[in-house]
Design a protein around this motif. Sequence first.
Motif, short mmCIF file in Angstrom:
data_model
loop_
_atom_site.label_atom_id
_atom_site.label_comp_id
_atom_site.label_asym_id
_atom_site.label_seq_id
_atom_site.Cartn_x
_atom_site.Cartn_y
_atom_site.Cartn_z
N ALA A 74 0.84 -1.21 0.00
CA ALA A 74 0.00 0.00 0.00
C ALA A 74 0.87 1.25 0.00
N LEU A 75 1.98 1.22 0.74
CA LEU A 75 2.89 2.38 0.77
C LEU A 75 3.51 2.60 -0.60
N GLY A 76 3.81 1.54 -1.30
CA GLY A 76 4.37 1.66 -2.64
C GLY A 76 3.36 2.26 -3.60
N ALA A 77 2.12 1.77 -3.50
CA ALA A 77 1.07 2.23 -4.44
C ALA A 77 0.69 3.69 -4.19
N LEU A 78 0.58 4.11 -2.93
CA LEU A 78 0.09 5.48 -2.66
C LEU A 78 1.19 6.51 -2.43
N TYR A 79 2.37 6.08 -1.99
CA TYR A 79 3.44 7.05 -1.70
C TYR A 79 4.72 6.79 -2.50
N GLY A 80 4.68 5.81 -3.39
CA GLY A 80 5.82 5.55 -4.27
C GLY A 80 7.07 5.08 -3.55
N ILE A 81 6.94 4.55 -2.33
CA ILE A 81 8.13 4.10 -1.59
C ILE A 81 8.61 2.78 -2.21
N PRO A 82 9.90 2.70 -2.58
CA PRO A 82 10.40 1.44 -3.15
C PRO A 82 10.09 0.27 -2.23
N HIS A 83 9.79 -0.88 -2.83
CA HIS A 83 9.31 -2.04 -2.08
C HIS A 83 10.21 -2.42 -0.90
N GLY A 84 11.51 -2.55 -1.17
CA GLY A 84 12.42 -2.99 -0.11
C GLY A 84 12.50 -1.98 1.03
N LEU A 85 12.46 -0.71 0.68
CA LEU A 85 12.55 0.34 1.69
C LEU A 85 11.27 0.37 2.55
N ALA A 86 10.13 0.19 1.89
CA ALA A 86 8.86 0.14 2.63
C ALA A 86 8.88 -1.05 3.60
N ASN A 87 9.39 -2.19 3.14
CA ASN A 87 9.51 -3.36 4.03
C ASN A 87 10.44 -3.06 5.20
N ALA A 88 11.56 -2.39 4.89
CA ALA A 88 12.54 -2.10 5.95
C ALA A 88 11.92 -1.23 7.03
N ILE A 89 11.06 -0.30 6.62
CA ILE A 89 10.41 0.58 7.61
C ILE A 89 9.40 -0.23 8.45
N MET A 90 8.65 -1.09 7.78
CA MET A 90 7.55 -1.78 8.47
C MET A 90 7.99 -3.03 9.25
N LEU A 91 9.11 -3.65 8.86
CA LEU A 91 9.46 -4.97 9.42
C LEU A 91 9.52 -5.02 10.96
N PRO A 92 10.32 -4.15 11.63
CA PRO A 92 10.38 -4.29 13.09
C PRO A 92 9.05 -3.99 13.77
N VAL A 93 8.27 -3.08 13.18
CA VAL A 93 6.98 -2.71 13.79
C VAL A 93 6.02 -3.91 13.72
#
Length: 398
Positions: free
Chosen positions: A281-300
């Motif tokens: 969803a972050l990639g689709a709406l905010y253009g965050i590259p997939h790996g980077l979006a995962n890196a942000i969300m993973l520990p949370v």
Amino acid sequence: MKYPNITFEPLFSWVNRPRIMYSPGLRSEVGYEMAQLGGKRAVIFTDKGLVAAGIVEMVAEEVRKSDLELAGVFDSIIQDARIDIINAGAAFYRKCGADCMIAVGGGSVMDTAKAVNIMISGGNDDFQPLADQAGLWEGAKQLPPHIAFPTTAGTGCEVTNAMVVLDVAAHAKLQVTHPYCNCDIAMLDPELTIKLPAKITAFTGIDALTHAIEGITSTGAEPIADALGLHAIRLIFKYLPIAVKNPEDITARGHMLLASSIAGMCFVNTMTGGVHATAHALGALYGIPHGLANAIMLPVVMAFNASEVPERYMMIADAMGLDVKDKKPVEAAKMAVKAVVSLKKKIGLTDTLKDFKVPNDPAKLKPLVELAAADGQVSYNPHYLEEEDILKIYMKAI
Ligand SMILES: [Fe+2]
């Protein structure tokens, strides 16, 4: 560590495809291997960055040295596999009179190539109806010859039988599966990855780590995936910091490429979970590259899931190299979360959702939350994610 009490669903299927070959310099074998598959005229699918960096030429020169004809290079692929570019790729392949394809690139390139191959096989001009169908299994048959050279170590797209396709008009990422869409041979040549910038090395590596962690903790988890995912975690914790620090370290690059494919095989059948659902969803709406979006969300997301499947997180912590002897599973799970935070720091990934202008306001997050809640990966998260859970997770990541 003593093997904990692990349960899994009594029915699962595990597909063993494609063939994987590994060696620094492996690209020299591309002509011979494509001939074995029956291919004679190949199109290379790639992007302009890889052409400019000379990576495509490293493969193209080996094609020219062989009996395989190079019919053309399609380099219009940009971030995310997009339906209009997939359609253009299929038209290019036909115009060139090609009979086989070589993908040289990361996830967006490899997923575009998969979609093009499905269209070539089925005689389609437009991928949209196929993307809308999502599961392309009925009557599916083998596709034309396809070799992939991953140039990032993270997506695992070379081994998965799924594509993530960005539907630009609908602002959504669609997940499409086809039993034969992955390449026939994944050729892992770490020399093609040494020019990858440190930041991309870092976040694509965390994508692979996420595949392993979510594959092991998925509701579809099973022992074969556990074996693969746990070893991928061992390799990533050892070699990702080295690959980021010393980009030309071929041993580290090689192990990261292997870790990426191994993690891909881990999650290909067990699927992923809350990290991927929220990242799509972050990639689709905010253009965050997939790996980077995962890196942000993973520990949370890991912290959110820790008490659901603590024994599984304990195995993960052990694979990370943490001393979990005498620890309770819940304690070990918390240690695993901390270890991911430390690894991210070590490899320079400090981004938060704030950096991408994701609003710190529950009301404004509604479209993002709804999109993540509708993502197919939600149902594989060990704790079923309701919209209120997803909102909580996003708010923690801001
Ligand atoms: Fe991923």
